[in-house]
Design an enzyme around this catalytic site. Structure first.
Site, PDB file in Angstrom:
ATOM      1  N   ASP A  48      -2.213 -11.929   2.413  1.00 56.73           N
ATOM      2  CA  ASP A  48      -4.052 -11.620   2.886  1.00 56.73           C
ATOM      3  C   ASP A  48      -4.330  -9.983   2.961  1.00 56.73           C
ATOM      4  O   ASP A  48      -3.014  -9.410   4.150  1.00 56.73           O
ATOM      5  CB  ASP A  48      -4.037 -12.011   3.895  1.00 56.73           C
ATOM      6  CG  ASP A  48      -4.515 -13.733   3.109  1.00 56.73           C
ATOM      7  OD1 ASP A  48      -4.623 -13.747   1.833  1.00 56.73           O
ATOM      8  OD2 ASP A  48      -4.824 -14.674   3.743  1.00 56.73           O
ATOM      9  N   GLY A  49      -4.525  -9.403   2.564  1.00 56.67           N
ATOM     10  CA  GLY A  49      -5.012  -8.156   3.882  1.00 56.67           C
ATOM     11  C   GLY A  49      -5.162  -6.580   2.791  1.00 56.67           C
ATOM     12  O   GLY A  49      -4.905  -5.478   3.154  1.00 56.67           O
ATOM     13  N   CYS A  50      -4.621  -7.239   1.513  1.00 53.97           N
ATOM     14  CA  CYS A  50      -4.471  -5.479   0.763  1.00 53.97           C
ATOM     15  C   CYS A  50      -6.274  -5.929  -0.399  1.00 53.97           C
ATOM     16  O   CYS A  50      -6.350  -7.407  -0.618  1.00 53.97           O
ATOM     17  CB  CYS A  50      -3.186  -6.356  -0.189  1.00 53.97           C
ATOM     18  SG  CYS A  50      -1.488  -6.648   0.906  1.00 53.97           S
ATOM     19  N   ALA A  51      -5.657  -4.851  -1.081  1.00 53.18           N
ATOM     20  CA  ALA A  51      -7.233  -4.966  -1.692  1.00 53.18           C
ATOM     21  C   ALA A  51      -7.093  -5.540  -3.126  1.00 53.18           C
ATOM     22  O   ALA A  51      -7.848  -6.015  -3.244  1.00 53.18           O
ATOM     23  CB  ALA A  51      -7.466  -3.345  -1.611  1.00 53.18           C
ATOM     24  N   SER A  52      -5.949  -5.444  -3.668  1.00 52.81           N
ATOM     25  CA  SER A  52      -5.445  -5.966  -4.995  1.00 52.81           C
ATOM     26  C   SER A  52      -4.460  -7.040  -4.729  1.00 52.81           C
ATOM     27  O   SER A  52      -4.137  -7.580  -3.262  1.00 52.81           O
ATOM     28  CB  SER A  52      -4.158  -5.143  -5.447  1.00 52.81           C
ATOM     29  OG  SER A  52      -3.564  -4.376  -4.536  1.00 52.81           O
TER      30      SER A  52
END
Length: 138
Positions: A48-52
């Site tokens: 979690d926390g990644c744009a991709s």
């Protein structure tokens, strides 16, 4: 503290004159990584926390940290490869001692990643650190 693989990577980056060459090199590192089997692209391994979309599959063998990873974005696959060079093979107790921001700063990544990519990179580092810390206590 960095692994020999990361030291090699840092030396390569030192020879690359501009960020575009470094950016291409990061992407090439990602392309060279073996793909993560689809059976491991599950919510428990998603970062979690990644744009991709990013999945990290940790593996602990003989007290050493190892992982596989994948992303649907080429630059992020490359960043996973960079993190692999930084952490793979370290004893789990040493993973938390790695100053990831300082080591990644040696590559000049901090100044050239978007805030979303930087946040995603921090989320991957945090997942790696948490996984290794849990394994060290087991």
């Amino acid at each position: 503290m960095a692994t020999p693989a990361f030291e090699d990577l840092a030396e390569t980056f030192a020879f690359l004159d501009d960020w575009e060459d470094r950016y291409r090199h990061v992407i090439d590192l990602g392309k060279a990584m073996p793909p993560l089997d689809d059976s491991f692209k599950v919510p428990a391994l998603k970062v979690d926390g990644c744009a991709s979309q990013v999945w990290l599959r940790p593996m602990i063998a003989d007290g050493r940290f190892e992982f596989q990873g994948e992303s649907d974005a080429m630059i992020v696959r490359g960043l996973i490869a960079v993190l692999h060079a930084l952490y793979a093979g370290l004893p789990v107790a040493e993973v938390g001692r790695v100053d990831a921001p300082a080591e990644l700063g040696r590559l000049g990544l901090n100044e050239h990643l978007s805030s979303q990519r930087s946040n995603g990179l921090r989320a991957m580092v945090e997942r790696i650190r948490q996984t290794a810390a849990a394994a060290a206590q087991a």
